[in-house]
Design a protein around this motif. Structure first.
Motif, short mmCIF file in Angstrom:
data_model
loop_
_atom_site.label_atom_id
_atom_site.label_comp_id
_atom_site.label_asym_id
_atom_site.label_seq_id
_atom_site.Cartn_x
_atom_site.Cartn_y
_atom_site.Cartn_z
N ILE A 20 0.87 -1.17 0.00
CA ILE A 20 0.00 0.00 0.00
C ILE A 20 0.92 1.23 0.00
N ALA A 21 0.59 2.21 -0.82
CA ALA A 21 1.42 3.42 -0.94
C ALA A 21 0.60 4.67 -0.69
N THR A 22 1.32 5.74 -0.35
CA THR A 22 0.77 7.08 -0.32
C THR A 22 1.49 7.89 -1.37
N VAL A 23 0.75 8.66 -2.16
CA VAL A 23 1.32 9.47 -3.23
C VAL A 23 1.08 10.94 -2.90
N CYS A 24 2.10 11.77 -3.10
CA CYS A 24 2.00 13.21 -2.87
C CYS A 24 2.18 13.92 -4.21
N LEU A 25 1.24 14.79 -4.55
CA LEU A 25 1.29 15.55 -5.80
C LEU A 25 1.65 17.00 -5.51
N ASN A 26 2.76 17.45 -6.10
CA ASN A 26 3.24 18.84 -5.95
C ASN A 26 3.40 19.27 -4.50
N GLY A 27 3.59 18.35 -3.58
CA GLY A 27 3.73 18.70 -2.18
C GLY A 27 2.47 19.30 -1.58
N GLU A 28 1.32 19.13 -2.27
CA GLU A 28 0.08 19.78 -1.84
C GLU A 28 -1.11 18.86 -1.69
N PHE A 29 -1.06 17.66 -2.28
CA PHE A 29 -2.23 16.78 -2.27
C PHE A 29 -1.79 15.35 -2.07
N SER A 54 -24.04 -1.74 -6.11
CA SER A 54 -24.17 -2.85 -7.07
C SER A 54 -23.12 -3.94 -6.85
N GLY A 55 -22.16 -3.71 -5.94
CA GLY A 55 -21.10 -4.68 -5.70
C GLY A 55 -19.84 -4.41 -6.51
N GLU A 56 -19.91 -3.46 -7.43
CA GLU A 56 -18.74 -3.08 -8.22
C GLU A 56 -17.82 -2.19 -7.39
N TYR A 57 -16.56 -2.12 -7.80
CA TYR A 57 -15.62 -1.20 -7.16
C TYR A 57 -15.36 -0.05 -8.11
N ARG A 58 -15.39 1.17 -7.59
CA ARG A 58 -15.13 2.38 -8.38
C ARG A 58 -13.97 3.14 -7.75
N ASP A 59 -13.10 3.66 -8.61
CA ASP A 59 -11.99 4.47 -8.13
C ASP A 59 -12.53 5.73 -7.45
N ILE A 60 -11.93 6.08 -6.33
CA ILE A 60 -12.30 7.29 -5.61
C ILE A 60 -11.68 8.50 -6.29
N CYS A 61 -10.45 8.37 -6.72
CA CYS A 61 -9.76 9.43 -7.45
C CYS A 61 -8.87 8.76 -8.50
N PHE A 62 -8.58 9.49 -9.54
CA PHE A 62 -7.77 8.93 -10.61
C PHE A 62 -7.20 10.05 -11.47
N PRO A 63 -6.04 9.82 -12.08
CA PRO A 63 -5.46 10.83 -12.96
C PRO A 63 -6.26 10.92 -14.26
N GLN A 70 1.02 7.26 -15.67
CA GLN A 70 2.32 6.59 -15.85
C GLN A 70 3.35 7.12 -14.86
N GLN A 71 3.34 8.42 -14.62
CA GLN A 71 4.26 9.02 -13.67
C GLN A 71 3.99 8.49 -12.26
N ILE A 72 2.73 8.42 -11.87
CA ILE A 72 2.37 7.89 -10.55
C ILE A 72 2.78 6.43 -10.45
N LYS A 73 2.46 5.66 -11.48
CA LYS A 73 2.82 4.23 -11.50
C LYS A 73 4.32 4.04 -11.35
N ASP A 74 5.11 4.76 -12.15
CA ASP A 74 6.56 4.63 -12.09
C ASP A 74 7.10 4.99 -10.71
N CYS A 75 6.56 6.04 -10.12
CA CYS A 75 7.02 6.51 -8.82
C CYS A 75 6.67 5.51 -7.72
N VAL A 76 5.45 4.97 -7.75
CA VAL A 76 5.04 3.97 -6.75
C VAL A 76 5.89 2.70 -6.89
N LEU A 77 6.12 2.25 -8.11
CA LEU A 77 6.92 1.04 -8.30
C LEU A 77 8.38 1.28 -7.90
#
Length: 96
Positions: A20-29, A54-63, A70-77
């Motif tokens: 599980i990761a935490t991502v920070c965007l521009n030091g503000e979010f 309905s039992g489906e999963y929905r993203d709460i936030c997304f780019p 891709q930038q978030i993915k690369d940084c998390v990995l």
């Protein structure tokens, strides 16, 4: 956009969920609950989600753009690849 990621929990060989990761965007979010999951094609990054009526999963936030995803993915990995002793103290960085 400046992106930083930190792994806050690791799960090893207990299943498909690896971290599980935490991502920070521009030091503000902060985005918490970003998951690193082992899939058929290797490690994949999933944004936080929740189950709807309905039992489906929905993203709460997304780019919006594929470039930011891709930038978030690369940084998390990159954060996931860091040694475990650095897990709580070091942020992996990426910038576009």
């Amino acid at each position: 956009m400046k992106v930083k990621a930190k792994i806050v929990a690791r799960y090893g060989d207990e299943g498909k969920l690896k971290a599980i990761a935490t991502v920070c965007l521009n030091g503000e979010f902060l985005i918490t609950g970003v998951r690193v999951v082992e899939c058929q094609k290797g490690l994949t990054v999933f944004m936080p989600s929740r189950e709807v009526a309905s039992g489906e999963y929905r993203d709460i936030c997304f780019p919006i753009t594929s470039e930011l995803y891709q930038q978030i993915k690369d940084c998390v990995l990159a954060a996931h690849a860091q040694p475990e002793e650095e897990m709580q103290t070091e942020w992996a960085e990426g910038q576009a």
